[in-house]
Motif scaffolding. Structure first.
Motif, PDB file in Angstrom:
ATOM      1  N   THR A 176     -23.863 -42.175 -15.229  1.00 40.41           N
ATOM      2  CA  THR A 176     -24.280 -41.831 -16.596  1.00 40.41           C
ATOM      3  C   THR A 176     -25.126 -40.563 -16.593  1.00 40.41           C
ATOM      4  O   THR A 176     -24.943 -39.665 -17.425  1.00 40.41           O
ATOM      5  N   LEU A 177     -26.036 -40.499 -15.641  1.00 32.69           N
ATOM      6  CA  LEU A 177     -26.895 -39.314 -15.517  1.00 32.69           C
ATOM      7  C   LEU A 177     -26.053 -38.053 -15.301  1.00 32.69           C
ATOM      8  O   LEU A 177     -26.267 -37.025 -15.960  1.00 32.69           O
ATOM      9  N   ILE A 178     -25.078 -38.144 -14.405  1.00 31.03           N
ATOM     10  CA  ILE A 178     -24.249 -36.968 -14.120  1.00 31.03           C
ATOM     11  C   ILE A 178     -23.455 -36.557 -15.366  1.00 31.03           C
ATOM     12  O   ILE A 178     -23.350 -35.364 -15.687  1.00 31.03           O
ATOM     13  N   GLU A 179     -22.924 -37.535 -16.095  1.00 35.35           N
ATOM     14  CA  GLU A 179     -22.189 -37.214 -17.324  1.00 35.35           C
ATOM     15  C   GLU A 179     -23.102 -36.498 -18.329  1.00 35.35           C
ATOM     16  O   GLU A 179     -22.680 -35.552 -19.009  1.00 35.35           O
ATOM     17  N   GLU A 180     -24.349 -36.941 -18.406  1.00 34.62           N
ATOM     18  CA  GLU A 180     -25.308 -36.287 -19.318  1.00 34.62           C
ATOM     19  C   GLU A 180     -25.585 -34.863 -18.856  1.00 34.62           C
ATOM     20  O   GLU A 180     -25.637 -33.937 -19.666  1.00 34.62           O
ATOM     21  N   LEU A 181     -25.756 -34.698 -17.551  1.00 38.72           N
ATOM     22  CA  LEU A 181     -26.067 -33.367 -17.012  1.00 38.72           C
ATOM     23  C   LEU A 181     -24.916 -32.395 -17.254  1.00 38.72           C
ATOM     24  O   LEU A 181     -25.121 -31.208 -17.487  1.00 38.72           O
ATOM     25  N   LYS A 182     -23.684 -32.932 -17.218  1.00 36.13           N
ATOM     26  CA  LYS A 182     -22.511 -32.075 -17.463  1.00 36.13           C
ATOM     27  C   LYS A 182     -22.559 -31.470 -18.865  1.00 36.13           C
ATOM     28  O   LYS A 182     -22.002 -30.407 -19.109  1.00 36.13           O
ATOM     29  N   GLN A 183     -23.228 -32.190 -19.788  1.00 33.81           N
ATOM     30  CA  GLN A 183     -23.284 -31.697 -21.173  1.00 33.81           C
ATOM     31  C   GLN A 183     -24.344 -30.623 -21.379  1.00 33.81           C
ATOM     32  O   GLN A 183     -24.408 -30.007 -22.436  1.00 33.81           O
ATOM     33  N   SER A 189     -27.860 -30.255 -11.102  1.00 35.41           N
ATOM     34  CA  SER A 189     -27.499 -30.982  -9.876  1.00 35.41           C
ATOM     35  C   SER A 189     -28.334 -32.248  -9.761  1.00 35.41           C
ATOM     36  O   SER A 189     -29.365 -32.395 -10.416  1.00 35.41           O
ATOM     37  N   MET A 190     -27.837 -33.146  -8.944  1.00 33.65           N
ATOM     38  CA  MET A 190     -28.515 -34.419  -8.762  1.00 33.65           C
ATOM     39  C   MET A 190     -28.523 -34.807  -7.297  1.00 33.65           C
ATOM     40  O   MET A 190     -27.527 -34.635  -6.605  1.00 33.65           O
ATOM     41  N   ILE A 191     -29.663 -35.293  -6.830  1.00 32.02           N
ATOM     42  CA  ILE A 191     -29.752 -35.872  -5.483  1.00 32.02           C
ATOM     43  C   ILE A 191     -30.190 -37.316  -5.648  1.00 32.02           C
ATOM     44  O   ILE A 191     -31.140 -37.597  -6.376  1.00 32.02           O
ATOM     45  N   PHE A 192     -29.495 -38.202  -4.970  1.00 29.38           N
ATOM     46  CA  PHE A 192     -29.936 -39.603  -4.948  1.00 29.38           C
ATOM     47  C   PHE A 192     -30.222 -40.002  -3.508  1.00 29.38           C
ATOM     48  O   PHE A 192     -29.398 -39.795  -2.623  1.00 29.38           O
ATOM     49  N   ILE A 193     -31.401 -40.531  -3.279  1.00 24.76           N
ATOM     50  CA  ILE A 193     -31.773 -40.987  -1.932  1.00 24.76           C
ATOM     51  C   ILE A 193     -32.677 -42.205  -2.075  1.00 24.76           C
ATOM     52  O   ILE A 193     -33.446 -42.305  -3.034  1.00 24.76           O
ATOM     53  N   SER A 194     -32.586 -43.133  -1.137  1.00 22.10           N
ATOM     54  CA  SER A 194     -33.414 -44.345  -1.217  1.00 22.10           C
ATOM     55  C   SER A 194     -34.680 -44.197  -0.382  1.00 22.10           C
ATOM     56  O   SER A 194     -34.724 -43.406   0.555  1.00 22.10           O
ATOM     57  N   ASP A 195     -35.707 -44.977  -0.736  1.00 19.00           N
ATOM     58  CA  ASP A 195     -36.967 -44.908   0.030  1.00 19.00           C
ATOM     59  C   ASP A 195     -36.851 -45.604   1.382  1.00 19.00           C
ATOM     60  O   ASP A 195     -37.485 -45.224   2.350  1.00 19.00           O
ATOM     61  N   HIS A 196     -35.999 -46.644   1.459  1.00 19.91           N
ATOM     62  CA  HIS A 196     -35.761 -47.389   2.697  1.00 19.91           C
ATOM     63  C   HIS A 196     -34.635 -48.366   2.405  1.00 19.91           C
ATOM     64  O   HIS A 196     -34.171 -48.441   1.267  1.00 19.91           O
ATOM     65  N   GLY A 197     -34.208 -49.126   3.403  1.00 20.88           N
ATOM     66  CA  GLY A 197     -33.131 -50.096   3.193  1.00 20.88           C
ATOM     67  C   GLY A 197     -33.681 -51.483   2.869  1.00 20.88           C
ATOM     68  O   GLY A 197     -34.793 -51.614   2.352  1.00 20.88           O
ATOM     69  N   GLU A 198     -32.898 -52.504   3.216  1.00 22.17           N
ATOM     70  CA  GLU A 198     -33.285 -53.872   2.853  1.00 22.17           C
ATOM     71  C   GLU A 198     -32.552 -54.856   3.759  1.00 22.17           C
ATOM     72  O   GLU A 198     -31.382 -54.656   4.080  1.00 22.17           O
ATOM     73  N   SER A 199     -33.231 -55.929   4.144  1.00 19.86           N
ATOM     74  CA  SER A 199     -32.571 -57.019   4.872  1.00 19.86           C
ATOM     75  C   SER A 199     -32.201 -58.116   3.890  1.00 19.86           C
ATOM     76  O   SER A 199     -32.983 -58.453   3.010  1.00 19.86           O
ATOM     77  N   LEU A 200     -30.999 -58.650   4.040  1.00 19.69           N
ATOM     78  CA  LEU A 200     -30.536 -59.706   3.131  1.00 19.69           C
ATOM     79  C   LEU A 200     -30.182 -60.957   3.924  1.00 19.69           C
ATOM     80  O   LEU A 200     -29.117 -61.528   3.752  1.00 19.69           O
ATOM     81  N   GLY A 201     -31.085 -61.355   4.803  1.00 18.17           N
ATOM     82  CA  GLY A 201     -30.867 -62.587   5.553  1.00 18.17           C
ATOM     83  C   GLY A 201     -30.256 -62.372   6.929  1.00 18.17           C
ATOM     84  O   GLY A 201     -30.130 -63.329   7.696  1.00 18.17           O
TER      85      GLY A 201
END
Ligand SMILES: [Zn+2]
Length: 507
Positions: free
Chosen positions: A412-419, A426-438
């Motif tokens: 959605t963000l990218i579609e908005e930026l295209k307008q 431009s957009m960068i997406f990065i996570s702060d860290h991962g996660e354990s799921l059991g």
């Protein structure tokens, strides 16, 4: 039993014994798992640790109550109560109480903390906290004089030294495992690590060190939106080979570059710092938003999360303010971060804009609360905050729905930026860290990086740009420190600290 006064030395031993049996299950489970109980040395080590735990704690409790009297007893009550809470988290989430975990706890706000409360939590608090505390307060103590006190302390110290000396062959073993052992021993894990945390925070919290000035020698209009993910691990994105389709919307977007990446830590504060700083130094250098803002670039920070270093800019918007500003009463989800963003860009009179969106989309343990109903596509989902009570599949289902929602937000963000036609976006997406799921019975995150499983540090790193002519490097593995230099490149800003090898843009 509460009518008769008992000697302080017996009182201290009783408290220490209770402390051992009520709060040291995880400690001895860990010890048992790493010693060889079939050998004589293993048995002796186990017995020595038991004696040491009882006598050493009894000594400290004895001194505290002798010197502080009633206050000393209330101090023990405080320990027992916090012990009960700590043991709940250790047993429920397999966490260990080290320095960074204390940092996580002290950086937690009420909303986040309340999501951990459960019936089991209450049971821990009553049976391991309140009831033993009442017993401690009820027992009447007969105090000795100073001379006897001195003799008893001295004799105990001699005994402890002898015991430690007799175990000299095991010193290496204790040293090797000290990090984890220390993090499971109550109440010293949090007492020692809280002071360690404040000590290192004071050191770090000194004024940020300014970077040499940046210059803008380019007049094209450009905007970069940096989206910081929360607990998003790459393994559950279809872009990284996950068998479920968790990226249906982003898959349709052209010019999206997907990189493998690893986080610099397994917890929020350190992960975000690494995303925003120009290199790993252990010091607090000016972070990206502060640096660009000071050098005349427009910077907007929007957040539904917390844990970032101090952001020194004018336009800093928290979730509540966004909800109010855009009349979104009752809207709980991270799409709030996109409200009116396009207008803010188009109304700007600055040629260069950095927008940081600090999301909380995959924050546990209540994953199922982090996305709107239409994204509840993988079912059934785990609705307990005691993650071990759900099946692993229910937990993964809830988590995958958060990834699906992340996919939707980014697309959605990218579609908005295209307008936004006036600007190169431009957009960068990065996570702060991962996660354990059991996996390996681990949940959430925060295990020290040196022993953390890959689920906790393998993170997504996506880049999209409206400008098709930009060329991107191929890379085997990126770090969070690649963000700073890539943003400078995308905004075409010059800086003496810019490092071309750390940018993803081909020159
Ligand atoms: Zn985090």
């Amino acid at each position: 039993m509460f009518k008769k006064k008992i000697k302080l030395i017996y009182y201290a031993l009783i408290v220490s014994f209770l402390n051992l049996i009520l709060y040291h299950y995880a400690f001895y489970k860990f010890v048992y798992s790493i010693i060889d109980i079939k050998t004589l040395n293993g048995v002796l080590l186990l017995i020595s640790l038991l004696v040491l735990t009882i006598v050493l704690n009894a000594l400290v409790f004895y001194i505290a109550v002798f010197l502080l009297r009633k206050v000393g007893k209330w101090l023990l009550v405080l320990f027992f109560t916090i012990n009960a809470v700590a043991v709940y988290f250790i047993n429920t989430y397999s966490v260990i109480i080290d320095k960074s975990m204390i940092g996580n706890v002290l950086n937690t706000n009420y909303e986040e903390a309340s999501s951990f409360f459960s019936l089991t939590f209450l049971i821990y608090l009553i049976f391991l906290g309140i009831i033993p505390s009442v017993v401690l307060l009820k027992i009447k103590v007969k105090f000795t004089n100073f001379k006897r006190f001195g003799i008893q302390v001295a004799l105990t110290l001699i005994f402890l030294l002898a015991l430690i000396y007799a175990n000299s062959t095991n010193w290496l073993w204790i040293d090797k495992n000290s990090k984890k052992l220390g993090a499971l021993v109550m109440p010293w894990s949090y007492v020692v690590n809280t002071s360690r945390y404040y000590h290192s925070k004071n050191k770090k919290n000194k004024e940020q060190i300014l970077l040499p000035d940046a210059t803008v020698n380019d007049s094209t209009k450009s905007v970069v939106v940096l989206v910081i993910g929360e607990s998003a691990r790459s393994a559950n994105f279809s872009f990284y080979g996950y068998q479920r389709n968790t990226n249906p919307e982003l898959a349709k977007i052209n010019n999206l570059h997907v990189y493998p990446a690893e986080s610099a830590a397994t917890y929020t504060t350190e992960g975000i710092k690494a995303i925003l700083e120009h290199k790993k130094t252990g010091k607090l250098y000016e972070i990206l938003p502060n640096y660009l803002y000071r050098n005349g670039i427009e910077v907007i920070w929007r957040s539904t999360n917390w844990g970032e270093p101090t952001v020194r800019i004018e336009n800093y918007q928290k979730k509540d303010e966004l909800i109010q500003a855009y009349n979104q009463e009752g809207f709980e989800y991270d799409e709030i971060l996109l409200q009116g963003l396009k207008d803010e860009i188009m109304n700007s009179d600055n040629n260069k804009i950095l927008i940081v969106l600090h999301t909380s989309t995959s924050h546990g343990p209540a994953y199922y609360k982090k996305y709107p109903p239409e994204f509840n596509q993988f079912t059934p989902v785990c609705k307990s905050v005691e993650l071990a009570k759900c099946t692993q599949q229910e937990l993964i289902n809830a988590y995958d729905n958060t990834i699906l929602y992340t996919d939707h937000i980014l697309a959605t963000l990218i579609e908005e930026l295209k307008q936004v036609k006036d600007y190169n976006t431009s957009m960068i997406f990065i996570s702060d860290h991962g996660e354990s799921l059991g996996e390996k019975s681990l949940y959430m995150h925060g295990i020290p990086l040196s022993i953390a499983p890959k689920e906790q540090y393998e993170i997504p790193f996506f880049v999209w740009a409206s400008d098709d002519s930009l060329e991107f490097k191929d890379s085997n593995m990126l770090s969070q420190h690649h963000v700073f230099h890539s943003v400078l490149d995308l905004l075409k800003i010059d800086s003496p600290v810019y490092d071309e090898s750390m940018s993803i843009i081909k020159k």
